[in-house]
Design an enzyme around this catalytic site. Sequence first.
Site, PDB file in Angstrom:
ATOM      1  N   SER A  65      -3.291  -0.365   3.790  1.00 36.08           N
ATOM      2  CA  SER A  65      -4.758  -0.433   3.746  1.00 36.08           C
ATOM      3  C   SER A  65      -5.267  -1.651   4.493  1.00 36.08           C
ATOM      4  CB  SER A  65      -5.241  -0.570   2.307  1.00 36.08           C
ATOM      5  OG  SER A  65      -4.680   0.387   1.486  1.00 36.08           O
ATOM      6  N   HIS A 123      -3.521   5.853   8.180  1.00 33.54           N
ATOM      7  CA  HIS A 123      -4.140   5.479   6.899  1.00 33.54           C
ATOM      8  C   HIS A 123      -4.797   6.708   6.267  1.00 33.54           C
ATOM      9  CE1 HIS A 123      -7.286   2.658   4.804  1.00 33.54           C
ATOM     10  NE2 HIS A 123      -6.357   3.055   3.965  1.00 33.54           N
ATOM     11  N   GLU A 141      -7.364   7.581   9.159  1.00 34.28           N
ATOM     12  CA  GLU A 141      -7.742   6.487  10.065  1.00 34.28           C
ATOM     13  C   GLU A 141      -6.467   6.105  10.825  1.00 34.28           C
ATOM     14  OE1 GLU A 141      -8.863   2.797   8.093  1.00 34.28           O
ATOM     15  OE2 GLU A 141     -10.333   2.365   9.647  1.00 34.28           O
TER      16      GLU A 141
HETATM   17  N1  NAD Z   1      -3.972   3.955  -3.630  1.00 35.79           N
HETATM   18  C1  NAD Z   1      -4.886   4.108  -2.688  1.00 35.79           C
HETATM   19  O1  NAD Z   1      -6.045   4.498  -2.952  1.00 35.79           O
HETATM   20  C2  NAD Z   1      -4.517   3.856  -1.242  1.00 35.79           C
HETATM   21  C3  NAD Z   1      -5.333   4.390  -0.225  1.00 35.79           C
HETATM   22  C4  NAD Z   1      -4.956   4.208   1.108  1.00 35.79           C
HETATM   23  C5  NAD Z   1      -3.816   3.474   1.408  1.00 35.79           C
HETATM   24  N2  NAD Z   1      -3.053   2.930   0.390  1.00 35.79           N
HETATM   25  C6  NAD Z   1      -1.829   2.184   0.777  1.00 35.79           C
HETATM   26  O2  NAD Z   1      -0.704   3.031   0.530  1.00 35.79           O
HETATM   27  C7  NAD Z   1       0.433   2.230   0.185  1.00 35.79           C
HETATM   28  C8  NAD Z   1       0.976   2.724  -1.132  1.00 35.79           C
HETATM   29  O3  NAD Z   1      -0.011   2.590  -2.137  1.00 35.79           O
HETATM   30  P1  NAD Z   1       0.066   3.392  -3.515  1.00 35.79           P
HETATM   31  O4  NAD Z   1      -1.288   3.278  -4.131  1.00 35.79           O
HETATM   32  O5  NAD Z   1       0.687   4.717  -3.303  1.00 35.79           O
HETATM   33  O6  NAD Z   1       1.092   2.460  -4.336  1.00 35.79           O
HETATM   34  P2  NAD Z   1       1.964   2.826  -5.610  1.00 35.79           P
HETATM   35  O7  NAD Z   1       2.163   1.561  -6.353  1.00 35.79           O
HETATM   36  O8  NAD Z   1       1.399   4.005  -6.334  1.00 35.79           O
HETATM   37  O9  NAD Z   1       3.367   3.304  -4.982  1.00 35.79           O
HETATM   38  C9  NAD Z   1       4.201   2.454  -4.249  1.00 35.79           C
HETATM   39  C10 NAD Z   1       5.631   2.993  -4.336  1.00 35.79           C
HETATM   40  O10 NAD Z   1       6.449   2.238  -3.439  1.00 35.79           O
HETATM   41  C11 NAD Z   1       7.725   2.148  -4.036  1.00 35.79           C
HETATM   42  N3  NAD Z   1       8.486   1.072  -3.407  1.00 35.79           N
HETATM   43  C12 NAD Z   1       8.391  -0.275  -3.578  1.00 35.79           C
HETATM   44  N4  NAD Z   1       9.287  -0.901  -2.815  1.00 35.79           N
HETATM   45  C13 NAD Z   1       9.962   0.058  -2.133  1.00 35.79           C
HETATM   46  C14 NAD Z   1      11.031   0.012  -1.179  1.00 35.79           C
HETATM   47  N5  NAD Z   1      11.580  -1.134  -0.781  1.00 35.79           N
HETATM   48  N6  NAD Z   1      11.489   1.198  -0.688  1.00 35.79           N
HETATM   49  C15 NAD Z   1      10.958   2.365  -1.105  1.00 35.79           C
HETATM   50  N7  NAD Z   1       9.943   2.456  -2.002  1.00 35.79           N
HETATM   51  C16 NAD Z   1       9.473   1.311  -2.496  1.00 35.79           C
HETATM   52  C17 NAD Z   1       7.423   1.921  -5.505  1.00 35.79           C
HETATM   53  O11 NAD Z   1       8.556   2.210  -6.334  1.00 35.79           O
HETATM   54  C18 NAD Z   1       6.263   2.888  -5.731  1.00 35.79           C
HETATM   55  O12 NAD Z   1       6.727   4.160  -6.130  1.00 35.79           O
HETATM   56  C19 NAD Z   1      -0.057   0.791   0.191  1.00 35.79           C
HETATM   57  O13 NAD Z   1       0.226   0.218   1.431  1.00 35.79           O
HETATM   58  C20 NAD Z   1      -1.560   0.933  -0.021  1.00 35.79           C
HETATM   59  O14 NAD Z   1      -2.286  -0.154   0.519  1.00 35.79           O
HETATM   60  C21 NAD Z   1      -3.375   3.115  -0.918  1.00 35.79           C
END
Ligand code: NAD
Length: 295
Positions: free
Chosen positions: A118, A139, A151
């Site tokens: 993000s 994104h 994005e």
């Molecule tokens: N949640 C949102 O609304 C949103 C929207 C757009 C972008 N994002 C981006 O997406 C990404 C993920 O966010 P999320 O909300 O899904 O997070 P989340 O916490 O729900 O999931 C993250 C996952 O990554 C895993 N993880 C951690 N270290 C790891 C590794 N070394 N290898 C493999 N897996 C690993 C964790 O176990 C977890 O399951 C982030 O970069 C976030 O900024 C999130």
Amino acid sequence: MKKVAIIGAGTMGNGIAHVFAQAGFEVSLIDVSQDQLNKAIATITKNFDRQVAKGTATEEIKTKALQFIKTNISLAVGVKNADLVIEAATENIDLKLNIFKQIDEHASANCILATNTSSISITKIAAVTSRPEKVIGMHFMNPVPVMKLVEIINGYSTNKEVTNTIVALSKQLGKIPCIVNDYPGFIANRILMPMINEAIYSLYEGVAGVEEIDTVMKLGMAHPMGPLQLADFVGLDVCLSILHVLHAGFGNQKYAPCPLLANMVTAKKLGIKTGEGFYTYAAGSKELVVSERFK
Ligand SMILES: NC(=O)c1ccc[n+]([C@@H]2O[C@H](COP(=O)([O-])OP(=O)(O)OC[C@H]3O[C@@H](n4cnc5c(N)ncnc54)[C@H](O)[C@@H]3O)[C@@H](O)[C@H]2O)c1
């Protein structure tokens, strides 16, 4: 392009796996936690069931898509044959840089490396790989199966062909891609987060209450959700960390996070995920109730 590896099986990773599998791609879903992988498959199944009930997918599409998804706890094995890797792991720069070094080592030389970050610089992530021209931001928005936008963020060195491939691929998934350049917050969060921050400042300074601020923006600007409700949905910790990125990246005071936001994060009032933010969220209830603190 046929094989996609997705790293991180959380909120975004399971949604990204869902849309790729539905579009007929072989998906390798990777996480460090087997428990998280099991939860992701359960969530994807539940989301497909909802689509079937609504008539936007059939049982056949669901069964086929689920067969396309294989899970893996080894990154090296999981990315081996991928044409594209999309990283959607926890938003932490050191963690992502480390993951990208590993992907670069184990993925094939032609593989495109994308990140769903993000706020972290695509250029910085690309710089730890031996193929910065093949690194790009992809994104997706939450919830991925529902939201149309992708994005697409060009890093400083991203090759035009790679951008064109990712644009075409996003369209193939039924999404609408928008290309932007790699500066703090890209476009989505550069515009959204200052708006959310200003809404929190308006509350902090007593200009209006939670409901009034959200109602003005919903009814006056035709936003489907007010900025404070949206902040609860995104997570107040996520909002704070993106504002820190904007503040540090531009060195401009206008991005400084409101002290009320910082206090709420310290107090662990993070929004929906902790059951309380600007609103309170009783389990299972969709009613919007302003938190006691702001009544
Ligand atoms: N949640 C949102 O609304 C949103 C929207 C757009 C972008 N994002 C981006 O997406 C990404 C993920 O966010 P999320 O909300 O899904 O997070 P989340 O916490 O729900 O999931 C993250 C996952 O990554 C895993 N993880 C951690 N270290 C790891 C590794 N070394 N290898 C493999 N897996 C690993 C964790 O176990 C977890 O399951 C982030 O970069 C976030 O900024 C999130």
